[in-house]
Design an enzyme around this catalytic site. Structure first.
Site, short mmCIF file in Angstrom:
data_model
loop_
_atom_site.label_atom_id
_atom_site.label_comp_id
_atom_site.label_asym_id
_atom_site.label_seq_id
_atom_site.Cartn_x
_atom_site.Cartn_y
_atom_site.Cartn_z
N HIS A 152 93.63 1.51 36.01
CA HIS A 152 92.55 2.14 36.77
C HIS A 152 92.72 3.64 36.65
O HIS A 152 93.75 4.19 37.02
CB HIS A 152 92.57 1.71 38.23
CG HIS A 152 91.41 2.26 39.02
ND1 HIS A 152 90.21 1.60 39.13
CD2 HIS A 152 91.27 3.43 39.71
CE1 HIS A 152 89.38 2.32 39.87
NE2 HIS A 152 90.00 3.44 40.22
N CYS A 153 91.70 4.31 36.12
CA CYS A 153 91.79 5.75 35.86
C CYS A 153 91.02 6.53 36.92
O CYS A 153 89.80 6.41 37.00
CB CYS A 153 91.24 6.07 34.46
SG CYS A 153 91.34 7.82 34.04
N PRO A 154 91.70 7.34 37.71
CA PRO A 154 90.98 8.12 38.74
C PRO A 154 90.08 9.20 38.15
O PRO A 154 89.11 9.61 38.78
CB PRO A 154 92.12 8.75 39.56
CG PRO A 154 93.29 8.77 38.64
CD PRO A 154 93.16 7.56 37.78
N ASN A 157 87.03 7.31 37.62
CA ASN A 157 86.71 6.49 38.79
C ASN A 157 86.25 5.11 38.36
O ASN A 157 85.24 4.59 38.85
CB ASN A 157 85.63 7.17 39.64
CG ASN A 157 85.43 6.47 40.97
OD1 ASN A 157 86.36 5.86 41.51
ND2 ASN A 157 84.21 6.54 41.51
N ASN A 158 86.99 4.52 37.45
CA ASN A 158 86.62 3.21 36.94
C ASN A 158 87.85 2.53 36.37
O ASN A 158 88.85 3.19 36.05
CB ASN A 158 85.55 3.35 35.85
CG ASN A 158 84.81 2.06 35.59
OD1 ASN A 158 85.02 1.04 36.25
ND2 ASN A 158 83.92 2.08 34.60
#
EC number: 2.3.1.225
Length: 363
Positions: A152-154, A157-158
């Site tokens: 999950h990549c901040p 945001n996905n």
């Protein structure tokens, strides 16, 4: 205390802060490069035109791939991986883990599953109430099971997974090109402003800061991009790099590796003309994945290669089987087998895609 849905809305709003930050930096970099550098600082018209053309090409590809990474919805398990109503009720009523596993095994017997938990159990998500397909994991941030989840990549945001992993790689690639181009073309004017060869103006701050920001992002993106290129070459996700996938006969970090060329094709597809475009071309459906099958699955019918018939099989293009392939194996590998000249044997699918069974362990 605020209602739970209000808290969730606040969390979702705060999650967009890193994306907004990146968007603001990109917008400022566009203004600083196009207006302050190219229009107000660079004296040569020819140099301006060349810089602006190349800059806008890299800018468009960067924004396009970043947009696709952010707004591509993570792929989820299909309905066939949900428990039927009767088994679901039985599973929820049962308190003993052993009996619950028996229920899951019964349902999973008709599904194309090759991986297990570390304890050898069926991978089941109590939150989403689905049997997890191979390489699928539950994302606590997205609160859903994501097919071939990487992480999950901040910054986007996905969840990065099967549906947008190619877009994420291209986003890293084009952001690196974007920053490198800015740093390389701004450098000479950075030096001139720094050494006072150019008079002080409102463009000085933008040019100096633009170089520092581009160089800083170059360093951070380069390491991440290099790491993910290595993962693509090995056909692993970030999760699998830290914890090897467990098959029925034990963990195998190279279980999904098909060789460098086929590993690249798994993410970018067969047609090279689409590799550099942020359009979806990844192979498969995200639910099933071909495996190396180096160690024969004890719960699946095996393929027997008799030494005295290998030469004959190479001539007529057939290999003896001990029993017909199961439905799940047919879905993954097809039922036509042929020999391969490259140190092993291959399974040929209906789409003429060849999957090599290596005869040696991969280092």
């Amino acid at each position: 205390m605020a209602p739970s849905h209000v808290l969730r809305c606040c969390q979702r709003g705060l999650a967009w802060i890193p994306v907004i930050f990146i968007a603001l930096v990109v917008c400022w970099s566009y203004y600083a490069y196009v207006v302050e550098l190219c229009i107000f600082t660079i004296p040569s018209t020819g140099e301006k035109i060349i810089y602006l053309v190349v800059f806008h090409l890299s800018f468009i590809m960067f924004v396009w791939s970043y947009w696709k990474t952010i707004f591509s919805r993570p792929a989820n398990p299909s309905k066939e991986f949900c428990l039927p109503k009767a088994e679901k009720e039985q599973y929820e009523k049962e308190e003993r883990p052993e009996t619950q596993q028996e229920i899951l095994k019964k349902v999973a017997s008709s599904l194309p599953l090759y991986t297990r938990t570390g304890a050898g159990a069926i991978r089941y998500c109590d939150r989403c109430q689905v049997i997890k397909p191979d390489r699928c994991h539950h994302c606590s941030a997205c609160d859903m099971c994501v097919l071939k989840m990487d992480h999950h990549c901040p910054w986007v945001n996905n969840c990065v997974g099967f549906s947008n992993y190619k877009f994420f790689i291209l986003f890293l690639a084009y952001s690196l090109v974007y920053c490198l181009f800015i740093a390389a073309t701004v450098l000479q004017y950075f030096i001139k402003f720094w050494t006072s060869d150019l008079p002080d103006s409102h463009a000085k701050f933008h040019v100096l800061f633009l170089f520092f920001v581009a160089a800083m992002f170059c360093i951070s993106i380069l390491s991440l991009f290099t790491y993910h290129l290595w993962l693509v070459g090995k056909n692993r996700s970030t999760i699998e790099a830290f914890r090897a996938p467990v098959f029925r006969n034990g963990p195998d970090k190279n279980g999904f590796s098909l060789g460098f060329t086929k590993n690249i094709a798994q993410v970018f597809g067969d047609q090279k003309k689409y590799w550099l475009l942020p359009v979806f071309t990844s192979q498969g459906d995200g639910l099933t994945f071909p495996t190396r099958l180096v160690s024969i699955d004890p719960e699946q019918p095996t393929v027997v290669l008799h030494p005295d018939t290998m030469s004959k099989s190479a001539e007529d293009g057939s290999v003896q089987q001990s029993s017909p392939l199961s439905e799940s194996q047919n879905r993954l590998l097809g039922n036509n087998l042929h020999t391969n000249d490259d140190q092993g044997y291959a399974l040929k699918t209906d789409e003429s895609e060849t999957i090599t069974i290596s005869m040696e362990s991969e280092s």
